[in-house]
Scaffold this motif. Structure first.
Motif, short mmCIF file in Angstrom:
data_model
loop_
_atom_site.label_atom_id
_atom_site.label_comp_id
_atom_site.label_asym_id
_atom_site.label_seq_id
_atom_site.Cartn_x
_atom_site.Cartn_y
_atom_site.Cartn_z
N HIS A 65 -56.94 -36.20 -2.22
CA HIS A 65 -56.16 -37.03 -1.30
C HIS A 65 -55.96 -36.27 0.02
O HIS A 65 -55.07 -35.44 0.16
N LEU A 66 -56.79 -36.60 1.01
CA LEU A 66 -56.78 -35.84 2.26
C LEU A 66 -55.49 -36.03 3.05
O LEU A 66 -55.03 -35.11 3.72
N ASN A 67 -54.88 -37.22 2.98
CA ASN A 67 -53.62 -37.43 3.71
C ASN A 67 -52.49 -36.61 3.11
O ASN A 67 -51.67 -36.02 3.84
N CYS A 68 -52.41 -36.55 1.79
CA CYS A 68 -51.37 -35.73 1.16
C CYS A 68 -51.61 -34.25 1.43
O CYS A 68 -50.65 -33.46 1.55
N ILE A 69 -52.86 -33.86 1.52
CA ILE A 69 -53.18 -32.47 1.86
C ILE A 69 -52.75 -32.17 3.29
O ILE A 69 -52.14 -31.13 3.57
N GLU A 70 -53.03 -33.10 4.19
CA GLU A 70 -52.60 -32.92 5.58
C GLU A 70 -51.08 -32.84 5.67
O GLU A 70 -50.54 -32.07 6.48
N ALA A 71 -50.38 -33.63 4.85
CA ALA A 71 -48.92 -33.61 4.87
C ALA A 71 -48.36 -32.24 4.50
O ALA A 71 -47.31 -31.83 5.00
N ALA A 72 -49.08 -31.53 3.63
CA ALA A 72 -48.61 -30.20 3.22
C ALA A 72 -48.58 -29.23 4.39
O ALA A 72 -47.79 -28.27 4.41
N ALA A 73 -49.43 -29.47 5.39
CA ALA A 73 -49.45 -28.59 6.57
C ALA A 73 -48.17 -28.70 7.38
O ALA A 73 -47.87 -27.83 8.20
N HIS A 74 -47.38 -29.77 7.16
CA HIS A 74 -46.14 -30.00 7.91
C HIS A 74 -44.90 -29.66 7.10
O HIS A 74 -43.79 -29.91 7.56
N ARG A 75 -45.09 -29.08 5.90
CA ARG A 75 -43.94 -28.70 5.09
C ARG A 75 -43.71 -27.20 5.19
O ARG A 75 -44.68 -26.42 5.18
N PRO A 76 -42.45 -26.78 5.30
CA PRO A 76 -42.17 -25.34 5.33
C PRO A 76 -42.67 -24.67 4.04
O PRO A 76 -42.62 -25.25 2.96
N ASP A 77 -43.19 -23.49 4.18
CA ASP A 77 -43.65 -22.70 3.03
C ASP A 77 -44.78 -23.37 2.26
O ASP A 77 -44.91 -23.18 1.04
N ASP A 78 -45.59 -24.18 2.93
CA ASP A 78 -46.75 -24.79 2.29
C ASP A 78 -47.89 -24.80 3.30
O ASP A 78 -47.71 -24.46 4.48
N SER A 79 -49.06 -25.20 2.86
CA SER A 79 -50.21 -25.27 3.76
C SER A 79 -51.22 -26.26 3.23
O SER A 79 -51.23 -26.59 2.04
N ALA A 80 -52.08 -26.72 4.12
CA ALA A 80 -53.14 -27.63 3.71
C ALA A 80 -54.11 -26.94 2.76
O ALA A 80 -54.64 -27.55 1.83
N ALA A 81 -54.35 -25.66 2.97
CA ALA A 81 -55.26 -24.92 2.09
C ALA A 81 -54.69 -24.84 0.68
O ALA A 81 -55.40 -25.06 -0.32
N ASP A 82 -53.39 -24.54 0.58
CA ASP A 82 -52.76 -24.44 -0.74
C ASP A 82 -52.77 -25.79 -1.47
O ASP A 82 -53.04 -25.86 -2.67
N GLU A 83 -52.48 -26.88 -0.74
CA GLU A 83 -52.47 -28.19 -1.39
C GLU A 83 -53.90 -28.62 -1.76
O GLU A 83 -54.10 -29.25 -2.79
N SER A 84 -54.87 -28.27 -0.93
CA SER A 84 -56.27 -28.53 -1.29
C SER A 84 -56.62 -27.85 -2.60
O SER A 84 -57.28 -28.45 -3.47
N TRP A 85 -56.20 -26.62 -2.75
CA TRP A 85 -56.48 -25.84 -3.96
C TRP A 85 -55.80 -26.46 -5.18
O TRP A 85 -56.41 -26.61 -6.24
N ARG A 86 -54.54 -26.87 -5.03
CA ARG A 86 -53.84 -27.51 -6.15
C ARG A 86 -54.52 -28.83 -6.52
O ARG A 86 -54.67 -29.17 -7.69
N ASN A 87 -54.93 -29.58 -5.48
CA ASN A 87 -55.51 -30.90 -5.71
C ASN A 87 -56.85 -30.81 -6.44
O ASN A 87 -57.12 -31.56 -7.38
N ILE A 88 -57.71 -29.87 -6.02
CA ILE A 88 -59.02 -29.77 -6.66
C ILE A 88 -58.88 -29.25 -8.09
O ILE A 88 -59.63 -29.65 -8.99
N GLN A 89 -57.92 -28.38 -8.32
CA GLN A 89 -57.68 -27.91 -9.70
C GLN A 89 -57.22 -29.07 -10.58
O GLN A 89 -57.66 -29.21 -11.73
N ALA A 90 -56.36 -29.94 -10.03
CA ALA A 90 -55.88 -31.09 -10.80
C ALA A 90 -57.00 -32.09 -11.06
O ALA A 90 -57.08 -32.69 -12.14
#
Length: 599
Positions: free
Chosen positions: A374-399
């Motif tokens: 989910h690219l939009n949810c990944i992009e949203a992670a870039a706007h959260r404190p203490d998170d990043s698009a890279a980290d959410e990408s990694w969580r998403n692909i693992q899931a």
């Protein structure tokens, strides 16, 4: 013929026409409509017999349509004119609609009609209608128009056939004018929560789905709303009474909002404050209003439930004991699967695994089987404190990998992926995790990752794809970056069956065939062979090794020095206009570049 597809973007309709025309033996190239000069250059390079425009946001320049016949695909019946044809039809609950192929001239949407096709409207969003009924009608009309063109017509042809003429100009025979409808404004979409019925609210949301959304307020904040679904009396009875417009509960990323006579689930929202200093983009409504919705009651629902009770994941069983089919659908918005959605789907698969069924039929969603992370949810992670698009990408692909693994290792029954809608990227390979893959003739697959910033991809594709195509075939498919029709996919062995039916009949046919599969005399033998093959493959090379190798490459995509994936994702999420046409689409430019190099 040589046919140039001129389009604003290479969307689902354009892709379907691309594969259909190539399947008929035409030479097809694509040019994205960036500027008049670019369009003129494309015509000069490709020298097409015909320019076909399935999806444009600007007029074709006169210098082009005067030089070569240009056919416009308009999502309305003959005589309908204007940029919001389908929006108006959904808003006004038209019972019948259509698609017209007309020739470009000086007047907007008013050139000679070459062909048209009609269809009954169903209660659905604009996007869902566009991907199904509009696309199928457009294919029918375009192929008819092209056949007529091949049989002797030329640019500036005479009036259309008598049966294509309109009595009054707008195609409905009621004599109400010339059919011109302006761009549908937000004032016509506005929801009055204190007065509008659920049906009226849904019509507004559905007419604006995809883009531009309905401008509104939630929790006192300006926003745009998308993806509406009716709430049942049971859902409304589970929350306290409240005035119309009140936000009552949450479920699977959606928010429940009261209307004067019921309620609607709002699946998606665009809230500028959720994006920090960046431009706003669409995301699940509960995520867009994370702080405000956190205290709302959570209305979970069982997998097996009444068909009217909305939820993203649904399960039902069919057939007698000993020959039962479990049907699992996961209707995620636009086919995107966030980390949370993947985890919920994994839990559903684990629950279904405990059921006594002989065949598991994976139905995905109505419009898309799956499109991967989910690219939009990944992009949203870039706007959260203490998170990043890279980290959410990694969580998403693992899931995503966890879901694929659950399917691959489900060895006590047969599994079938039935593609009711298109599948792309990781979603296409998720389908390959099933024992068999079925689709109908209108399905388009994009079984590759490279278009998203040269992603390597995971979902065990390095194990699943060579089993079907061989090592060389798998490598070729992953490099070509073009859509594949279900017909061609069956021919190559990528999928197992392509049903000669439309989208509406496919689910019934797939269910019927799954029931026959579950009752087959050799079912136990097939399951035993499947289990033996999986054990043999695991001994040869464990699935964990495939996953480790794939994820090592994905880690570089997410965290490495090359930002291509992050740039491509940003452009995709924020719908930035294209600056050029990729060379795998613009074969006329690739050929020209090759000639220049040889010179």
């Amino acid at each position: 013929m040589r046919i140039l597809l001129l389009c604003h973007s290479f969307n689902s309709l354009t892709q379907r026409l691309f594969v259909e025309l190539e399947g008929q033996g035409h030479s097809v190239s694509v040019e994205l409509d960036v500027a008049d000069s670019v369009c003129e250059e494309a015509v000069a390079l490709f020298r097409p017999n015909l320019v076909l425009a399935p999806f444009l946001k600007r007029r074709i320049p006169a210098s082009v349509w005067r030089a070569v016949a240009c056919f416009i695909v308009h999502p309305g019946p003959p005589g309908d004119r204007g940029p919001s044809a389908l929006d108006w039809a959904v808003l006004e609950s038209r019972p019948q609609w259509g698609v017209t192929v007309l020739q470009a001239n000086d007047d907007f949407d008013a050139g000679p009609v070459w062909a048209h096709a009609s269809f009954p409207m169903r209660e659905a969003s604009k996007g869902s209608l566009y991907r199904a009924e509009v696309t199928q009608a457009a294919v029918t009309a375009c192929l008819q128009a092209i056949e007529r063109f091949e049989h002797g017509r030329t640019a500036g042809a005479a009036e259309p056939e008598p049966e294509l003429r309109c009595a009054d100009g707008d195609g409905d025979g009621d004599g109400d004018g010339d059919g011109w409808r302006p761009l549908l404004p937000q004032s016509a979409r506005r929801i009055d929560w204190a007065r509008d019925s659920t049906a009226r609210v849904l019509a507004r949301l559905r007419s604006a789905d995809g883009q531009p959304g309905v401008r509104d307020e939630m929790f006192g904040l300006d926003c745009h709303l998308f993806d509406g679904h009716p709430a049942t009396p049971a859902a409304l009875a589970a929350v306290p009474a409240a005035p119309p417009g009140s936000v009552l509960a949450r479920r699977e990323g959606a928010l429940l909002r009261r209307t004067v006579d019921g309620g609607v689930w709002i699946g998606q929202a665009r809230n500028p404050l959720a994006c920090g200093d960046g431009p706003a983009f669409k995301m699940p409504a509960a995520m867009a209003f994370a702080a405000q919705s956190a205290e709302l009651p959570l209305l979970d629902v069982p997998l097996d439930r009444d068909a009217q009770e909305w939820g993203e994941i649904r399960y039902r069983e069919l057939g007698p004991a000993g020959a039962r089919v479990g049907c699992l659908s996961f209707d995620f918005y636009n086919g995107a699967m966030s980390t949370d959605q993947c985890r919920r789907l994994l839990a559903a698969l684990q629950a279904v695994r405990r059921r006594d069924t002989q065949v598991l039929l994976l139905l995905g969603g109505r419009d898309f089987f799956s499109n991967g992370i989910h690219l939009n949810c990944i992009e949203a992670a870039a706007h959260r404190p203490d998170d990043s698009a890279a980290d959410e990408s990694w969580r998403n692909i693992q899931a995503m990998d966890d879901v694929a693994l659950e399917l691959i290792t489900l060895t006590d029954r047969l599994t079938v992926a039935a593609l009711r809608g298109n599948a792309g990227a990781g979603g296409a390979f998720l389908a390959l995790a099933a024992d068999e893959v079925w689709a109908h003739q209108g399905v388009i697959l994009n079984p590759h990752y490279k278009n998203m910033g040269n992603l390597y991809g995971s979902e065990y594709w390095t194990y699943l794809l060579p089993r079907r195509l061989g090592a060389a075939g798998a490598a070729a498919l992953m490099q070509q970056r073009l859509p594949v029709s279900a017909v061609a996919a069956q021919r190559s062995g990528l999928i197992d069956r392509c049903f000669d039916t439309g989208a509406l009949a496919f689910e019934i046919e797939a269910t019927t065939h799954a029931l026959a599969l579950a009752a087959a005399h050799n079912l136990a033998e097939r399951v035993a062979r499947k289990r033996h093959a999986r054990d043999t493959d695991e001994a040869r090379r464990p699935l964990a090794a495939y996953r480790e190798q794939e994820l090592s490459r994905m880690h570089r995509n997410f965290y490495g020095f090359d930002p291509s994936y992050h740039v491509a994702r940003y452009h995709f999420v924020h719908k930035l206009p294209h600056a050029w046409t990729p060379r795998h689409l613009a074969v006329h430019r690739e050929a020209a570049a090759g000639s220049a190099e040889r010179a």
